[in-house]
Enzyme design. Structure first.
Site, mmCIF file in Angstrom:
data_model
loop_
_atom_site.group_PDB
_atom_site.id
_atom_site.type_symbol
_atom_site.label_atom_id
_atom_site.label_comp_id
_atom_site.label_asym_id
_atom_site.label_seq_id
_atom_site.Cartn_x
_atom_site.Cartn_y
_atom_site.Cartn_z
ATOM 1 N N LYS A 1 -2.568 31.424 10.344
ATOM 2 C CA LYS A 1 -3.661 30.554 10.777
ATOM 3 C C LYS A 1 -3.175 29.321 11.534
ATOM 4 O O LYS A 1 -3.919 28.734 12.327
ATOM 5 C CB LYS A 1 -4.488 30.120 9.568
ATOM 6 C CG LYS A 1 -5.393 31.200 8.990
ATOM 7 C CD LYS A 1 -6.607 31.419 9.844
ATOM 8 C CE LYS A 1 -7.618 32.324 9.175
ATOM 9 N NZ LYS A 1 -8.840 32.491 9.967
ATOM 10 N N SER B 1 -0.133 38.678 6.569
ATOM 11 C CA SER B 1 -0.792 37.539 7.194
ATOM 12 C C SER B 1 -0.705 36.245 6.406
ATOM 13 O O SER B 1 -0.933 35.173 6.964
ATOM 14 C CB SER B 1 -2.265 37.873 7.454
ATOM 15 O OG SER B 1 -2.916 38.232 6.253
#
Length: 514
Positions: free
Chosen positions: A51, A315
């Protein structure tokens, strides 16, 4: 459109904050699946998640514009997040000289709040869920002039996430397919547009949880749709509606969507630990779970061989430690190394021994028993499997041949989450009971709000609560009423997501009288 994204990705300044993450081979899993499996380690970022890339790319543009206008010192940004986006925005703003406010639900675990503050973000706690926090952030942006930073549905955020693909194809340009986790779709969109521009023959496969498959639903409908409810285990991808821009790119550049269960995600977390000694958050292991499912299905058709090279994106690793309790309990089911059954056995001496003999010496991992009548008993039993589906078929055949009445509960979520811990909780008399499952917010006063709203109006006949470190827990509750219509208006007013589960077979077997 593709050329714009390609240029943005190639020239992105994300490395002023982010790092190039390694692509690591998973030798044990590769051997088991019969192909080469590689993992893109985005958990190596300073905020332990990809992110940061999208947040920095977006905020760099905001800072450049403010610098040109001479307003950098007074420029404020705001976002809403309960996790990884919050940390990415906080760190990016700190590096760029911007003032960042992060609106987080009051249910957010303290470890995440502290992390955001540690990266320089001003935390504002508001609401009991992301949607409330997000509405408040948007309203504050309008009222104060702060710039709202969306978590995924934004061209600059998408371009920043696409830098993952740029690194990946530089590290290995011989890949057959890339597996990408999907929440709001920003990572998938950014990576897909780059991969298809550079190596169009590489298959781009999005992976979603079974209970939060907003992209799959949108592709079927031909447009973004809002899911009624989403599962909360993989909270990093628990998104009800795919981003509009992300969906457009997915339609053009995503080849396929694979969905996986929570148990399969747990098994992937275990695989990552066993191969790389890394601990992924559930959303972080999502793509690998999809890769495993794809490889197992396509190896049977010969489309996946020892020469096939597959990559998945890990992720993030912002895991609530308590979640490991759930993972350890469920990973064996996800690997098909355990099965759980409801079985009716005779209520007589030697019955349990004969049942074990029927299993042919297989190890029993769990055994819960409850007297049901003078001539029968119901048991909840876990059985160790060494050979997956083949051995499961052998067990079910053995139980059938022995004349047992049984149910395979291995895919029954209510049975695995609640009922296995409540076997024997039958009422002493027949009651008119309706049972509901709730998503219960973790904040002070939530339980009292529940009891004050419902507890004095109806007799609560059953209540089981379990939390696995998420912002929202899971509750199973029964009420002494004849018809759901008597209570559901009040449940709507309560505001907690719920569903009626009175017809669930495991509940009927173990928790009802008669």
């Amino acid at each position: 459109m593709q050329q714009h994204y390609l240029r943005e990705i190639l020239l992105s300044p994300v490395y002023q904050a982010a790092v190039e993450t390694p692509l690591q081979t998973m030798p044990k899993l590769s051997k088991r699946l019969g192909c080469q499996v590689e993992l893109k380690r985005e958990d190596h970022q300073p905020v332990y998640s990809f992110k940061l890339r999208g947040a920095f790319h977006k905020l760099h543009k905001v800072a450049a514009k403010a610098t040109a206008a001479g307003t950098l010192d007074s420029t404020r940004v705001i976002c809403a997040s309960a996790g990884n986006h919050a940390q990415g925005v906080a760190l990016s703003a700190s590096k760029l000289g911007l003032h960042a406010t992060i609106v987080m639900p009051i249910t957010t675990p303290e470890i995440k709040v502290s992390a955001v503050r540690g990266f320089g973000g001003n935390v504002l706690l508001h609401g009991t869920a992301f949607d409330e926090a997000n509405r408040h952030a948007i309203e504050l942006a309008k009222n104060t002039g702060a710039i709202y930073i969306p978590p995924f549905d934004d061209v600059d955020v998408i371009a920043g996430q696409g830098t993952v693909a740029k690194e990946l194809l530089t590290q290995n340009n011989q890949l057959s397919a890339v597996f990408i986790p999907v929440g709001g779709g920003g990572l998938l969109a950014g990576m897909a547009v780059y991969i298809k521009a550079v190596l169009p023959n590489v298959r781009v496969i999005g992976v979603e949880p079974d209970d939060a498959a907003c992209l799959e639903a949108a592709l079927k409908a031909g447009e973004p749709v809002t899911l009624d409810r989403v599962g909360l285990f993989a909270d990093g991808v628990a998104v009800k509606r795919i981003g509009t821009e992300n969906f457009k790119l997915a339609q053009l550049f995503c080849d396929e969507v694979v969905t996986v269960s929570s148990d399969e995600i747990c098994a992937a977390i275990k695989d990552i630990f066993e191969d790389l000694r890394a601990v992924a958050e559930p959303a972080g292991a999502l793509a690998l779970a999809g890769l495993k499912k794809y490889a197992q299905q396509h190896s049977q058709t010969g489309d996946v061989t020892e020469q096939t090279q597959l990559a998945a994106v890990l992720s993030g690793a912002n895991l609530n430690f308590d979640t490991l309790r759930y993972v350890s309990e469920r990973c064996e089911l996800g690997e098909k190394k355990e099965a759980v059954f409801a079985v009716t056995i005779p209520e007589e001496k030697g019955s349990f021994r004969r049942f074990c003999q029927t299993l042919g010496g297989r190890a029993i991992t769990e055994f819960n028993y409850r007297y049901a009548s003078d001539n029968k008993a119901h048991i909840f039993v876990g059985i160790k499997l060494r050979n997956g589906a083949q051995e499961l078929a052998q067990v079910t055949q053995a139980l059938t041949d022995a004349g047992y009445q049984f149910q395979d509960l291995s895919d029954d979520e209510l049975a695995k989450l609640h009922v296995r811990h409540m076997v024997g909780g039958m009422p002493p008399r027949l009651v008119n009971e309706q049972v509901y499952q709730f998503n219960f917010p973790e904040y002070p006063g939530a339980l009292m709000n529940f009891l004050n709203t419902l507890g004095e109006k109806w007799n609560i006949t059953l209540f089981h609560y379990r939390n696995h470190g998420a912002a929202t827990g899971d509750v199973m509750a029964g009420f002494e009423i004849a018809e759901p219509s008597e209570i559901e208006g009040h449940l709507e007013a309560l505001g907690y997501p719920y569903q009626l589960v009175s017809g669930n077979s495991s509940y009927k077997t173990f928790l009802t009288a008669g």
